[in-house]
Write a protein that holds these residues in place. Structure first.
Motif, PDB file in Angstrom:
ATOM      1  N   ASP A   1      82.436  16.226  71.197  1.00 19.46           N
ATOM      2  CA  ASP A   1      81.123  16.814  71.437  1.00 19.46           C
ATOM      3  C   ASP A   1      81.226  18.342  71.386  1.00 19.46           C
ATOM      4  O   ASP A   1      80.478  19.013  70.674  1.00 19.46           O
ATOM      5  CB  ASP A   1      80.605  16.340  72.792  1.00 19.46           C
ATOM      6  N   SER A   2      82.159  18.886  72.124  1.00 25.11           N
ATOM      7  CA  SER A   2      82.362  20.336  72.134  1.00 25.11           C
ATOM      8  C   SER A   2      82.784  20.853  70.758  1.00 25.11           C
ATOM      9  O   SER A   2      82.296  21.877  70.287  1.00 25.11           O
ATOM     10  CB  SER A   2      83.412  20.691  73.185  1.00 25.11           C
TER      11      SER A   2
ATOM     12  N   GLY B   1      80.923  22.265  63.660  1.00 22.35           N
ATOM     13  CA  GLY B   1      80.094  21.562  62.687  1.00 22.35           C
ATOM     14  C   GLY B   1      78.645  22.010  62.644  1.00 22.35           C
ATOM     15  O   GLY B   1      78.035  22.070  61.572  1.00 22.35           O
ATOM     16  N   ILE B   2      78.094  22.332  63.783  1.00 17.02           N
ATOM     17  CA  ILE B   2      76.675  22.677  63.849  1.00 17.02           C
ATOM     18  C   ILE B   2      76.362  24.098  63.365  1.00 17.02           C
ATOM     19  O   ILE B   2      75.397  24.299  62.627  1.00 17.02           O
ATOM     20  CB  ILE B   2      76.129  22.441  65.277  1.00 17.02           C
TER      21      ILE B   2
ATOM     22  N   GLY C   1      66.628  23.098  59.960  1.00 10.47           N
ATOM     23  CA  GLY C   1      66.783  22.629  61.330  1.00 10.47           C
ATOM     24  C   GLY C   1      67.947  21.655  61.397  1.00 10.47           C
ATOM     25  O   GLY C   1      68.400  21.135  60.376  1.00 10.47           O
ATOM     26  N   VAL C   2      68.441  21.442  62.605  1.00  9.81           N
ATOM     27  CA  VAL C   2      69.548  20.506  62.791  1.00  9.81           C
ATOM     28  C   VAL C   2      69.415  19.867  64.170  1.00  9.81           C
ATOM     29  O   VAL C   2      68.967  20.511  65.120  1.00  9.81           O
ATOM     30  CB  VAL C   2      70.917  21.204  62.615  1.00  9.81           C
ATOM     31  N   GLN C   3      69.787  18.597  64.249  1.00 11.52           N
ATOM     32  CA  GLN C   3      69.818  17.883  65.520  1.00 11.52           C
ATOM     33  C   GLN C   3      71.155  17.168  65.633  1.00 11.52           C
ATOM     34  O   GLN C   3      71.703  16.691  64.634  1.00 11.52           O
ATOM     35  CB  GLN C   3      68.701  16.834  65.595  1.00 11.52           C
ATOM     36  N   LEU C   4      71.666  17.093  66.861  1.00  8.46           N
ATOM     37  CA  LEU C   4      72.898  16.360  67.145  1.00  8.46           C
ATOM     38  C   LEU C   4      72.579  15.334  68.221  1.00  8.46           C
ATOM     39  O   LEU C   4      72.009  15.673  69.252  1.00  8.46           O
ATOM     40  CB  LEU C   4      74.001  17.310  67.633  1.00  8.46           C
ATOM     41  N   PHE C   5      72.935  14.086  67.956  1.00  7.88           N
ATOM     42  CA  PHE C   5      72.699  12.992  68.891  1.00  7.88           C
ATOM     43  C   PHE C   5      74.035  12.382  69.295  1.00  7.88           C
ATOM     44  O   PHE C   5      74.990  12.397  68.520  1.00  7.88           O
ATOM     45  CB  PHE C   5      71.851  11.888  68.245  1.00  7.88           C
ATOM     46  N   ARG C   6      74.065  11.819  70.498  1.00  6.79           N
ATOM     47  CA  ARG C   6      75.266  11.135  70.984  1.00  6.79           C
ATOM     48  C   ARG C   6      74.844   9.875  71.731  1.00  6.79           C
ATOM     49  O   ARG C   6      73.927   9.915  72.558  1.00  6.79           O
ATOM     50  CB  ARG C   6      76.052  12.054  71.913  1.00  6.79           C
ATOM     51  N   GLU C   7      75.519   8.783  71.432  1.00  7.51           N
ATOM     52  CA  GLU C   7      75.299   7.530  72.145  1.00  7.51           C
ATOM     53  C   GLU C   7      76.647   7.032  72.645  1.00  7.51           C
ATOM     54  O   GLU C   7      77.549   6.749  71.844  1.00  7.51           O
ATOM     55  CB  GLU C   7      74.676   6.467  71.237  1.00  7.51           C
ATOM     56  N   ASP C   8      76.796   6.943  73.957  1.00  9.72           N
ATOM     57  CA  ASP C   8      78.033   6.438  74.553  1.00  9.72           C
ATOM     58  C   ASP C   8      77.914   4.934  74.768  1.00  9.72           C
ATOM     59  O   ASP C   8      76.989   4.463  75.425  1.00  9.72           O
ATOM     60  CB  ASP C   8      78.311   7.143  75.882  1.00  9.72           C
ATOM     61  N   ARG C   9      78.859   4.207  74.212  1.00  8.54           N
ATOM     62  CA  ARG C   9      78.958   2.766  74.379  1.00  8.54           C
ATOM     63  C   ARG C   9      80.270   2.484  75.102  1.00  8.54           C
ATOM     64  O   ARG C   9      81.134   3.363  75.170  1.00  8.54           O
ATOM     65  CB  ARG C   9      78.945   2.068  73.017  1.00  8.54           C
ATOM     66  N   PRO C  10      80.464   1.278  75.622  1.00  5.37           N
ATOM     67  CA  PRO C  10      81.701   0.991  76.362  1.00  5.37           C
ATOM     68  C   PRO C  10      82.985   1.230  75.548  1.00  5.37           C
ATOM     69  O   PRO C  10      83.962   1.740  76.075  1.00  5.37           O
ATOM     70  CB  PRO C  10      81.569  -0.486  76.737  1.00  5.37           C
TER      71      PRO C  10
ATOM     72  N   ARG D   1      78.390  14.239  49.363  1.00  7.19           N
ATOM     73  CA  ARG D   1      79.803  14.415  49.705  1.00  7.19           C
ATOM     74  C   ARG D   1      79.953  14.738  51.185  1.00  7.19           C
ATOM     75  O   ARG D   1      79.264  15.602  51.724  1.00  7.19           O
ATOM     76  CB  ARG D   1      80.413  15.534  48.872  1.00  7.19           C
ATOM     77  N   VAL D   2      80.863  14.043  51.854  1.00  2.28           N
ATOM     78  CA  VAL D   2      81.104  14.277  53.270  1.00  2.28           C
ATOM     79  C   VAL D   2      82.020  15.494  53.419  1.00  2.28           C
ATOM     80  O   VAL D   2      83.054  15.593  52.762  1.00  2.28           O
ATOM     81  CB  VAL D   2      81.757  13.047  53.929  1.00  2.28           C
ATOM     82  N   HIS D   3      81.628  16.410  54.275  1.00  4.30           N
ATOM     83  CA  HIS D   3      82.448  17.584  54.586  1.00  4.30           C
ATOM     84  C   HIS D   3      83.103  17.343  55.937  1.00  4.30           C
ATOM     85  O   HIS D   3      82.494  17.559  56.972  1.00  4.30           O
ATOM     86  CB  HIS D   3      81.591  18.856  54.620  1.00  4.30           C
ATOM     87  N   HIS D   4      84.342  16.875  55.912  1.00  5.08           N
ATOM     88  CA  HIS D   4      85.037  16.584  57.163  1.00  5.08           C
ATOM     89  C   HIS D   4      85.511  17.880  57.808  1.00  5.08           C
ATOM     90  O   HIS D   4      85.986  18.794  57.129  1.00  5.08           O
ATOM     91  CB  HIS D   4      86.246  15.680  56.906  1.00  5.08           C
ATOM     92  N   LEU D   5      85.378  17.931  59.117  1.00  7.69           N
ATOM     93  CA  LEU D   5      85.915  19.048  59.872  1.00  7.69           C
ATOM     94  C   LEU D   5      87.430  18.875  59.992  1.00  7.69           C
ATOM     95  O   LEU D   5      87.952  17.762  59.881  1.00  7.69           O
ATOM     96  CB  LEU D   5      85.278  19.112  61.260  1.00  7.69           C
ATOM     97  N   GLU D   6      88.129  19.945  60.241  1.00 12.21           N
ATOM     98  CA  GLU D   6      89.596  19.931  60.263  1.00 12.21           C
ATOM     99  C   GLU D   6      90.162  18.881  61.221  1.00 12.21           C
ATOM    100  O   GLU D   6      91.135  18.192  60.899  1.00 12.21           O
ATOM    101  CB  GLU D   6      90.117  21.323  60.633  1.00 12.21           C
ATOM    102  N   ARG D   7      89.565  18.731  62.390  1.00 15.42           N
ATOM    103  CA  ARG D   7      90.111  17.799  63.383  1.00 15.42           C
ATOM    104  C   ARG D   7      89.483  16.399  63.326  1.00 15.42           C
ATOM    105  O   ARG D   7      89.829  15.538  64.132  1.00 15.42           O
ATOM    106  CB  ARG D   7      89.951  18.388  64.788  1.00 15.42           C
TER     107      ARG D   7
END
Length: 108
Positions: free
Chosen positions: A24-25, A31-32, A41-50, A77-83
């Motif tokens: 998240d951090s 990325g953002i 504009g940009v939105q970031l969503f998070r859903e925590d599942r078990p 094309r997906v731009h992957h972040l380094e980590r």
């Protein structure tokens, strides 16, 4: 160039729960910001599942040309972040690109 978005670019990724806060951090700092500089504009969503945490980033673009300029030629094309290889359960293989058909904000 229109100032209202006509295209939404959607990325999805998932992490293990034990690294979800770290990711998240990380995505907020790495990325953002590039999207904030170029997309409408940009939105970031998070859903925590078990068993996993899902992250979804949606960026909004005036048109395909603007999005293609950001991605360097191939908007899907997906731009992957380094980590990403370290933190994501698997590397996403695709980006979703949707035309925006209805855009109403402020609905409650």
């Amino acid at each position: 160039m229109p100032t209202t978005p006509t295209i939404a670019r959607i990325w999805r990724g998932r992490t293990r729960p034990d690294v979800a806060d770290l990711y998240d951090s990380y995505i907020r700092t790495e990325g953002i910001p590039p999207l904030e500089k170029t997309a409408l504009g940009v939105q970031l969503f998070r859903e925590d599942r078990p068993e996993e945490s899902w992250f979804v980033t949606i960026s909004y673009w005036a048109d395909m040309q603007a999005m293609t300029a950001f991605t360097g030629g191939e908007p899907t094309r997906v731009h992957h972040l380094e980590r990403d290889p370290e933190l994501l359960i698997e590397l996403p293989e695709r980006i979703e690109i949707h035309r925006i058909l209805v855009d109403r904000q402020g609905l409650r």
